[in-house]
Write an enzyme that holds these catalytic residues in place. Sequence first.
Site, PDB file in Angstrom:
ATOM      1  N   GLY A  40       1.173  -1.088  -0.250  1.00 42.65           N
ATOM      2  CA  GLY A  40       0.039  -0.174   0.021  1.00 42.65           C
ATOM      3  C   GLY A  40       0.951   1.270  -0.127  1.00 42.65           C
ATOM      4  N   GLY A 185       1.099  23.998   1.676  1.00 41.12           N
ATOM      5  CA  GLY A 185       1.064  23.642   1.149  1.00 41.12           C
ATOM      6  C   GLY A 185      -0.571  22.180   1.141  1.00 41.12           C
ATOM      7  CG  HIS A 444     -33.330  19.479  -7.534  1.00 38.62           C
ATOM      8  ND1 HIS A 444     -32.469  20.162  -7.278  1.00 38.62           N
ATOM      9  CD2 HIS A 444     -34.392  19.158  -6.749  1.00 38.62           C
ATOM     10  CE1 HIS A 444     -33.546  21.548  -6.214  1.00 38.62           C
ATOM     11  NE2 HIS A 444     -34.207  20.047  -6.035  1.00 38.62           N
TER      12      HIS A 444
END
Length: 465
Positions: A40, A185, A444
């Site tokens: 991973g 950042g 919607h």
Amino acid sequence: MKDISCKLLVIGAGPGGYVCAIRAGQLGVDTVIVEMTKAGGTCLNIGCIPSKALIHAADEFEKALLAAEGKNALGITLEAPKLDLAKTVSWKNGVVGRLNNGVVGLLKKAGVKIVHGRAEFRDGKTVEVETETGTQVIRAETVVIATGSAPMELPALPFGGRVISSTEALSLAKVPERLVVVGGGYIGLELGTAFAKFGSRVTVVEALPHILPQYDAELTRPVAKRLGELGITLLTQAKAKGVTAKGDALVVETADGMEQSLPADKILVTVGRKPVMEGWGMEELDLDRAGKFLRIDSQCRTSMRGVYAIGDVTGEPMLAHRAMAQGEMVAEIVAGNRRSWDKRCIPAVCFTDPEVVTAGLSPDEARALGHELKIGQFPYTANARAMTMQGEAGFVRVVARADNHLVLGIQAVGQHVSELAAAFGLAIEMGARLEDIAGTIHAHPTQGEAFQEAALKALGHALHI
């Protein structure tokens, strides 16, 4: 230990490496993958996944805190909540563990042999792996380098003690009372926001004039406003100089040239990441570089025949989904299929509060290429679903060519807009025009309606604004 021979050897089981190995195995390629820690890579174990888990926990804690303080507009009241960060981290580790086991299971299902240990090249076809049971030699017809990246240190702020990287921040046992984040950042702001919600007094130090410098000011303005609401102090155009003699504060040079000490229980340094180029025997290979990264072509081939490279080690953007796409492509090529890298856009997401999504070109980037533009922007203050979720800050913006209405870029800032990244990327990859988006029926009430409305606005006839 008996030597292993295979058709494909993948060095590194991060997002790019494990996807490459799984796809190769599915295609019948005899594949071996080497990983020295856990499958991973950074993303799953000490990056994307655990940070999003903590961000979610921080959001839930903030909701409970507001309800206890009587600041919840929904009529929900609670007793004062308490946070057990160690238990939160344990839950986060459980999520990571389940995903980690899932990756290992997928590799085995695809018939991939997993070797645990540190790999080091003898030559372009041979690797030695130091495992717990001794040295394993692996010979391969084709090799994929997927060694990833690591947090960057500052010379004046080496990691250790109170100075930590994102890795340590994700496993803290208690919430630091005072947290100074060096770097404005996305990593610094994501974690800084989470800890502010947990109760830390957070200060962000950024050397440039504004936070999130990779995004335009219009996108970052709602994020900066929210940071202020959370009590986070922003120091822009400020440089970290080091810690005080006692080590309990960060010394910064502010925009006016003055020095200031910022008391800190933890100093989180998030000034970027660097490719992992050491420790795997690169000196034994004749690989061309592109700056600090490995140079690759449109098929991820390096300058050595039979050696590919994918992911962070090959340069920006350092994104897990870029590495995955590269890994899948390389597996197809090794299996004998015709593939090349022809991506129109790679969406990027910043999981701040509110979130930021970009896909394709920004308005300034499109203008720099000489395009005349049609730009449509729809605010979430006019979106019903955003209102019902108390998330009216932000907007969706569509950038298209003026002559043929081809969509060049899509940007959004708002609550949960990360989930729109797939729609944005799909629209650009399929060559959508403004009329295609405007003519698509959007359910919607959803936040995705803002995407349709932005396209309608660019065409000159938005319906709900």
